[in-house]
Design an enzyme around this catalytic site. Structure first.
Site, short mmCIF file in Angstrom:
data_model
loop_
_atom_site.label_atom_id
_atom_site.label_comp_id
_atom_site.label_asym_id
_atom_site.label_seq_id
_atom_site.Cartn_x
_atom_site.Cartn_y
_atom_site.Cartn_z
N GLY A 155 0.81 -1.21 0.00
CA GLY A 155 0.00 0.00 0.00
C GLY A 155 0.84 1.26 0.00
N ARG A 206 -6.10 -4.84 9.74
CA ARG A 206 -6.66 -6.20 9.76
C ARG A 206 -6.28 -6.92 11.05
NH1 ARG A 206 -8.64 -9.74 5.92
NH2 ARG A 206 -8.19 -8.22 4.28
N ARG A 250 -4.25 6.74 3.70
CA ARG A 250 -2.92 6.28 3.30
C ARG A 250 -2.04 7.38 2.71
NH1 ARG A 250 -3.78 0.36 0.72
NH2 ARG A 250 -3.87 1.52 -1.22
N ASN A 262 5.41 -6.38 5.55
CA ASN A 262 5.72 -7.77 5.92
C ASN A 262 6.04 -8.64 4.71
OD1 ASN A 262 3.44 -6.47 7.53
ND2 ASN A 262 4.26 -7.92 9.02
N ILE A 266 1.46 1.61 6.95
CA ILE A 266 0.63 2.44 7.82
C ILE A 266 0.08 1.61 8.98
CG2 ILE A 266 -0.01 3.97 5.92
CD1 ILE A 266 -2.84 2.69 6.06
N ASP A 267 0.10 0.28 8.86
CA ASP A 267 -0.43 -0.59 9.92
C ASP A 267 0.49 -0.63 11.14
OD1 ASP A 267 -2.69 -1.29 8.48
OD2 ASP A 267 -1.67 -2.96 7.49
#
Length: 406
Positions: free
Chosen positions: A13, A182, A298, A108, A137-138
């Site tokens: 993203g 998530r 984002r 990841n 951003i997570d």
């Protein structure tokens, strides 16, 4: 014979500051005399296997700086999740173009791609230095205090909820805002930084680190509404029941499945609509509104943390330094020092690849519907300077004349 070629790509993203890392690589690499060509792969790993390269060596420093301050991925990105065979194709292309240094900016999955490519190079005895540059951003990369992209997205979320709270105070009702995340709730938790006064929203925050029970949720909303005559709720898109099933999939009849086989949580307003419908039908509250922040958080061009910009540039620069002066492949990590300053380390790829960080328990309140002061202290420096503030009228009452008893 050394080729002096390096390759950089962006995956996953887009963020508000990912181009700072790209430009950090490009400009820092120019300081090393052994670097002859700096290539960029268009649309991440897909661009690598398609040999879709651009020559960043020919970019002017001025234009690179302008791009650095522009959100989203300047090279384009991809959601491809390479397996072993895919990574072997990547390595073949790197060999064919005599790439000596490979930099991949991403989260990841990107770190795992770098790990596999690094192993392929080692097996082939090919002198390739592979460095993963953090981005998400997570905020869910292990080994990092935080990741570039998260602070700017968190700034957006905090400001958005501050605005939603003002709207909700003017026209009371229930407001539900659904935020990306998530498995990790960091971004949703950032909504708490939009609060100023004790009765400000979000009054309730729901994170994927805690099991979501619909009956408890409705009871929380009912109690909050009774107390404040209104209720602002922040919800992570990844909230789930005790079995791990996403709440969106339990309430909805039709949902998309993404390329990785997961229920499509972003890019639709299903969860917000479904929760609002439950509140209306079960609690009888008439004014209920919901929003899904989706992709706005984002790469929002008007809401970027200057701290995030600086650190995103530095992880790109440090990646090049680790590659040129070091002897190991790895993933660049941000480490917090002092009240607020940072340093950078190169972690082994296997320590980061394929792993997911979630919010620590010390950041989540005992109720499971709020964050702690420890989280507020953790996040506030990352949001950067110039955070907007909200004020209230003091409402000095004037005595009634016609109906003094009311």
């Amino acid at each position: 014979m050394a080729s002096g070629k390096i390759l950089v790509a962006q995956g996953g993203g887009p963020t508000a500051v990912i181009n700072q890392s790209l430009v950090g690589v490009a400009l820092e690499a120019r300081r090393f005399g052994e670097v002859q060509r700096i290539y960029g792969a268009r649309h991440g790993v897909r661009g690598i296997v398609n040999e879709d390269f651009v020559d960043l060596t020919q970019e002017t420093s001025h234009n690179l700086e302008l791009v650095a301050n522009t959100p989203s991925s300047a090279l384009g990105s991809t959601r491809d999740k390479p397996d072993m065979r895919y990574c072997q194709e990547i390595f073949k292309v790197l060999q064919a173009h005599q790439i000596e240094h490979f930099f991949y900016i991403g989260g990841n999955d990107s770190s795992d791609t770098v790990r596999i490519v690094s192993l392929e190079a080692q097996k082939a005895g090919y002198p390739l230095r592979s460095i993963h540059i953090p981005k998400t951003i997570d905020n869910d990369l292990v080994g990092n205090d935080h990741t570039p992209g998260f602070p700017s997205a968190a700034r957006f979320v905090a400001q958005a909820f501050a605005g939603a709270n003002l709207d909700n105070a003017a026209l009371p009702g229930v407001y539900v805002g659904v935020v990306m995340g998530r498995h990790a709730g960091f971004l949703t938790a950032a909504s708490a930084l939009g609060k100023k006064f004790p009765d400000d929203g979000p009054h309730l925050i729901y994170l994927p680190e805690r099991t979501f029970v619909l009956e408890n949720f409705l009871a929380d909303v009912k109690a909050t509404y009774a107390r404040f005559k209104r209720c602002v709720v922040a919800v992570s898109e990844g909230i789930h029941d005790a079995s791990g099933a996403p709440i969106a999939s339990l309430l909805a009849q039709d949902l998309e499945i993404d390329a990785h086989g997961n229920v499509q949580l972003s890019g639709n307003g299903a969860l917000a609509d479904l929760l609002c419908a439950e509140i209306k039908s079960r609690l009888g509250i008439k004014r209920v509104r919901g929003d899904t922040f989706g992709y706005l958080q984002r790469s929002f061009i008007g809401c970027v943390s200057d701290v995030d910009q600086r650190e995103a540039r530095e992880v790109g620069e440090k990646a090049v330094q680790f590659a040129m002066w070091g002897t190991q492949d790895g993933s660049v990590a941000i480490k917090r020092t002092g009240f607020y300053s940072v340093d950078y380390e190169l972690l082994p790829l296997e320590a980061v690849a394929g792993k997911t960080r979630v919010m620590e328990d010390e950041f989540i309140s005992a109720s499971g519907t709020d964050v702690t002061d420890a989280f507020r202290m953790y996040l506030r420096p990352l949001l950067g300077s110039g955070m907007p503030d909200a004020f209230r009228l003091r409402h000095h009452p004037v005595a009634k004349v016609l109906n003094p008893g009311r």
